[in-house]
Design a protein around this motif. Structure first.
Motif, PDB file in Angstrom:
ATOM      1  N   GLN A 261       0.636  -1.126  -0.027  1.00 27.95           N
ATOM      2  CA  GLN A 261      -0.036  -0.106   0.014  1.00 27.95           C
ATOM      3  C   GLN A 261       0.961   1.315  -0.028  1.00 27.95           C
ATOM      4  O   GLN A 261       0.503   2.298  -0.514  1.00 27.95           O
ATOM      5  CB  GLN A 261      -0.792  -0.025   1.319  1.00 27.95           C
ATOM      6  N   LEU A 262       2.017   1.209   0.690  1.00 24.42           N
ATOM      7  CA  LEU A 262       2.736   2.360   0.768  1.00 24.42           C
ATOM      8  C   LEU A 262       3.689   2.432  -0.502  1.00 24.42           C
ATOM      9  O   LEU A 262       4.112   3.650  -0.825  1.00 24.42           O
ATOM     10  CB  LEU A 262       3.816   2.348   1.997  1.00 24.42           C
ATOM     11  N   LEU A 263       4.061   1.443  -1.039  1.00 22.25           N
ATOM     12  CA  LEU A 263       5.027   1.624  -2.336  1.00 22.25           C
ATOM     13  C   LEU A 263       4.598   2.555  -3.255  1.00 22.25           C
ATOM     14  O   LEU A 263       5.519   3.363  -3.816  1.00 22.25           O
ATOM     15  CB  LEU A 263       5.267   0.139  -2.925  1.00 22.25           C
ATOM     16  N   PRO A 264       3.311   2.573  -3.887  1.00 23.87           N
ATOM     17  CA  PRO A 264       3.085   3.535  -4.687  1.00 23.87           C
ATOM     18  C   PRO A 264       3.403   5.234  -4.565  1.00 23.87           C
ATOM     19  O   PRO A 264       3.596   5.929  -5.379  1.00 23.87           O
ATOM     20  CB  PRO A 264       1.480   3.453  -4.992  1.00 23.87           C
ATOM     21  N   HIS A 265       3.156   5.393  -3.144  1.00 25.30           N
ATOM     22  CA  HIS A 265       3.325   6.667  -2.468  1.00 25.30           C
ATOM     23  C   HIS A 265       5.011   6.830  -2.675  1.00 25.30           C
ATOM     24  O   HIS A 265       5.341   8.150  -2.866  1.00 25.30           O
ATOM     25  CB  HIS A 265       2.715   6.653  -1.212  1.00 25.30           C
ATOM     26  N   LEU A 266       5.565   5.908  -2.212  1.00 23.37           N
ATOM     27  CA  LEU A 266       7.056   6.191  -2.115  1.00 23.37           C
ATOM     28  C   LEU A 266       7.744   6.382  -3.325  1.00 23.37           C
ATOM     29  O   LEU A 266       8.644   7.235  -3.697  1.00 23.37           O
ATOM     30  CB  LEU A 266       7.603   4.875  -1.376  1.00 23.37           C
ATOM     31  N   VAL A 267       6.925   5.386  -4.436  1.00 23.92           N
ATOM     32  CA  VAL A 267       7.661   5.771  -5.950  1.00 23.92           C
ATOM     33  C   VAL A 267       7.269   7.249  -6.284  1.00 23.92           C
ATOM     34  O   VAL A 267       8.161   7.953  -6.999  1.00 23.92           O
ATOM     35  CB  VAL A 267       7.030   4.733  -6.696  1.00 23.92           C
TER      36      VAL A 267
END
Length: 879
Positions: A261-267
């Motif tokens: 869930q966090l990876l899209p925001h981190l990218v």
């Protein structure tokens, strides 16, 4: 130009679409061969994993074909001409890799479960789109930007580069979607696949950027990155449990879910930083990067709105579920305690919370249970107990609202490995009332509820404790069994309440009769026991006193109840076991009962021997017929007027291999108790009717008499057995006489069986008349043909006027009814003379002839034309 060829040479190793081109740098031939072998092994492993999970041409098998297709297109790229100078983008080398890349994209998408995609909804679609756009921004800034700075890419070259970036971002997004939409057990495989895709994407992107920026250090890193990517793909295929795998959530699956869930925001953050930092490096982001970044910002707002709506629904659902389950827990009869890893109570049901003082929450469970239970509870919940596991049921005490200790039975569920719970859950049930009832039942288990005396179990425990000493230890104790006689009559005449009053009074009298150290127990409905101490003849005197108090009249509301009894006595010798003592006492009381009411009998070794003999006979009687141990004896019946044999009675004999000839009065009761008497009498019927046809008739028709017991009548098979015997032997029915004992007159089916037999032509004899409660009116109701006077009635007929008068009455009544009379057991000539003077028609007994074998009977019938009388020459004896 040589540098470009080396970069293209690595292009055939691309196994997933993130590597749509070659990694730059000169690679030795050994590295190329190693990577080629790794690609082939990867393809084979992926094909096998696809067959294990789903079969068909989808998923891992499709990805395996993508690897092989990438290998083929790479080989094709090496054959293409290379007219471009050094530093010029090789569009043809990138283009030949696109089919393998697109096939790999389709393969990843087929790994997804449509049902889980639908459940993901708008939030999952938004996160995937956000990740896709952020990946495009990074590709534009980090890959396309450096390529555009060194040369102007227009037309087909620019399109090929942009398509390569789109396909790479699509594959990364598809793998991220696989992680987010897969069940917990599959997220680990998805994470490995994402790492492989990211490794290849990074290797590919740096290879393109390094070619343009002349970064020679990437020449050695590219093969290593490709090898790592292949290894990660293999691990992902091996770890994949399938699209439908289900398992309880774990910490690892929960963390991977959060990362997904966090990876899209981190990218997205990385993309923004890269976009803003590009001007600082002297490069302007392309319009495509700007559009992709704006799309990221828009999707971030959409995602926030979608997430807020989903979180609101989830929160409402959780509130409803929490309220629902809290209501269930509060209303449940079982209480729940939730403990953390330190055994601290994090939640407690209201049923176990005290009314006043500090609550249970935040306190250690060993500190709130009873101090005596703290160590056991701690060892149980920490796995330090005997079994070493946190399992099973345990009991401990907790203070209730009044401060009293109550006992709870708890079962534990170890959910510390469950990321959603991470606690020990104790389901506790208040068992205080149950334990109190069990205590009462245990006390009742050793007490007779009617008399208040110890019962059989308590008596056996006391007896076992008394006999538990050394085998040679002297003892002065004895066991008395007191059997009451007359209770059944009291029950029939006065009812159960009077019997209960009587038993209570008997118990009181017995207890008052014995000494203080003696134990009186009620061990049966009509049986009391006394475990007495004493020396000499004190035990016998105690038995007499017990009989005396029993025989004293007992006053009840229904009147006076008179009882009598019998006592069996056994001395408790050294080495005697509890079971042996009780067995001997029971044999002694049976012996006393046989002697009559008011008798006292000590145990004798002969009683056990007789019992053992009966048991041996019962066991050996089974199969005695098959072993040839059974035989028939024949006793003649003589007509007193012409002194000729007119009939014979077939008698069963048993020649035991150990005991010799066993009398019928001994083994027939044993057979009746063992349920064998009907089978034996059926055999006698069959053998006797068959043998009767071979006998000489002499001066007339010879009758055959066969005894039938009450058990045979009660079995309901008598008529069928007689019919079968007559049919098989051919004996005329009028020659057969069925003898029925006087004691069988009360059998319900007797009248029907007698009527059926008489219709067949079989004659009926009433045997042993005068041996019991003879009923003369019954002779008129029962259509018998013969009355057989019992030997107990004839024993005094020659010297007792009363016996002679009774016999005269029976003979006269029989003559009036047209019934023949046979006198049994005639042993003296004076008896025979009196019977002839009374008008008795027939007789049998030792005076005339003892029971003989078949050969002896034939000889008797053939001598003197069948005449048989005391003093006749040629008379045969037993044979």
């Amino acid at each position: 130009m040589e540098r470009t060829r080396r970069w293209r040479a690595h292009g055939w190793l691309v196994a997933v679409p993130v590597l749509t081109g070659a990694a730059g740098g000169a690679a030795p031939l050994a590295a190329d061969l190693l990577l080629c072998a790794a690609a082939l092994v990867t393809a084979g492993l992926l094909w096998r994993a696809g067959g294990r999970l789903s079969g068909g041409l989808r998923g891992w098998r499709l990805l395996s074909l993508a690897v092989l297709l990438g290998l083929g297109t790479s080989l094709l790229a090496r054959l293409l001409p290379d007219p471009r100078p050094e530093g010029v983008f090789d569009a043809a080398g990138q283009l030949v890799q696109l089919p393998a890349a697109l096939l790999a994209l389709v393969a990843v998408l087929t790994l997804l479960s449509p049902g889980r995609l639908r459940r993901g909804g708008a939030r999952l679609a938004t996160e995937t789109a956000l990740f896709f756009c952020a990946s495009l921004v990074l590709a534009q800034v980090l890959v396309v930007g450096p390529a555009m700075r060194t040369q102007t890419l227009e037309g087909a070259d620019r399109i090929v580069l942009e398509v390569a970036c789109l396909v790479t971002a699509s594959v990364l997004s598809a793998v991220l979607l696989l992680i987010a939409a897969s069940p917990g057990p599959r997220r680990c495989a998805g994470a490995l696949l994402l790492l492989a895709a990211a490794t290849w994407a990074t290797t590919h992107g740096l290879a393109i950027a390094g070619e343009e920026l002349h970064l020679s250090v990437l020449d050695g890193a590219a093969p290593a990155g490709e090898l790592v990517g292949l290894l990660l793909v293999c691990l992902a295929a091996v770890r994949d449990p399938g699209a439908h795998a289900e398992a309880p959530p774990t910490r690892t699956s929960a963390r991977l879910n959060v990362v997904g869930q966090l990876l899209p925001h981190l990218v997205t953050v990385a993309a923004g930083v890269a976009y803003l930092g590009a001007p600082l490096l002297g490069a302007d982001p392309s319009p495509a990067a700007t559009i992709a970044l704006l799309a990221c910002l828009s999707l971030t707002a959409v995602h926030r709105a979608t997430a807020a709506r989903v979180e609101h629904r989830i929160a409402a659902r959780l509130r409803r579920r929490e309220a629902y389950f809290r209501s269930l827990v509060r209303s449940s009869s079982d209480a729940v305690l939730i403990l953390d890893g330190d055994l601290r109570i994090s939640w407690a049901a209201p049923a176990v919370e005290p009314a006043a003082g500090p609550g249970l929450r935040g306190r250690l469970l060993p500190h709130v249970v009873h101090p005596e239970d703290a160590a056991e509870v701690t060892a149980w919940l920490t796995g330090e107990g005997a079994d070493g596991d946190v399992i099973g049921l345990r009991c401990f005490r907790l203070a209730d609202r009044t401060g009293a200790w109550r006992v709870f039975e708890a079962g534990v569920s170890d959910l510390r490995a469950d990321a959603d719970v991470a606690a020990l859950v104790l389901a506790c049930r208040d068992v205080t009332a149950r334990l109190d009832r069990e205590h009462e039942l245990r006390s009742l288990a050793f007490v007779d509820p009617l008399t208040g005396l110890p019962n059989r179990a308590a008596q056996r425990l006391a007896l076992a404790g008394l006999l538990a000493g050394a085998d040679d230890a002297p003892t002065d104790a004895a066991l008395l069994l007191v059997e009451l006689h007359g209770l059944r009559e009291a029950l029939e005449n006065a009812g159960s309440e009077v019997v209960e009053t009587t038993l209570t009074e008997v118990a009181r009298r017995l207890r008052a009769t014995v000494r203080g150290e003696d134990q009186v127990a009620r061990v049966g409905t009509e049986l009391f026991s006394v475990l007495a101490h004493g020396t000499g003849d004190e035990h016998d005197r105690l038995a007499d006193r017990c009989l005396a108090v029993i025989e004293e009249p007992i006053a009840t509301d229904a009147g006076i109840v008179d009882l009598s009894g019998a006592v069996g006595l056994v001395s408790l010798e050294p080495g005697l076991t509890e079971g042996e003592a009780v067995d001997r006492a029971e044999l002694a009381v049976v012996d006393a009962r046989s002697a009559g009411s008011g008798s006292v009998r000590r145990y004798r070794a002969e009683l056990s021997a007789a019992r053992d003999r009966r048991e041996q006979l019962r066991e050996d009687l089974v199969g005695a017929r098959e072993r040839g141990e059974l035989a028939l004896a024949w006793q003649p019946i003589v007509a007193l007027d012409d002194q000729r044999v007119t009939g014979v009675e077939a008698l069963l004999r048993w020649q035991h291999p150990l005991y010799g000839e066993v009398p019928p009065e001994e083994f027939l009761p044993v057979a009746e108790r063992a349920g064998l008497v009907v089978d034996l009498q059926r055999w006698v019927l069959r053998e006797a009717t068959a043998a009767a046809l071979t006998l000489p008739r002499g001066g007339g028709v010879l009758k055959l008499a066969v005894n039938v017991s009450a058990a045979h009548l009660a079995a309901g098979t008598l008529v069928g057995d007689v019919t079968t015997a007559l049919r098989d032997s051919g004996l005329p029915p009028e020659r057969l006489v069925v003898e029925i004992a006087e004691s069988t007159l009360e059998v319900e089916a007797l009248a029907d069986d007698v009527a059926a037999l008489r219709l067949m032509g079989v004659r009926l004899a009433l045997d042993d008349f005068g041996s019991g409660r003879s009923s003369l009116p019954a002779l008129g109701r029962l259509p018998v043909d013969i009355i057989k006077l019992d030997r107990s009635l004839l024993s005094r007929v020659d010297r007792d006027p009363y016996s002679r008068a009774v016999c005269q009455a029976v003979v006269t009544l029989a003559a009036t009814l047209g019934v023949d009379v046979v006198a049994e057991g005639v042993e003296t000539t004076s008896q025979l003379t009196v019977l002839r003077s009374l008008g008795c028609g027939y007789a049998q007994g030792f005076l005339l002839s003892r029971p003989v074998g078949l050969a002896g009977l034939v000889q008797l019938l053939e001598s003197d034309t069948g005449r048989l009388w005391p003093g006749l020459t040629g008379r045969v004896g037993a044979s």
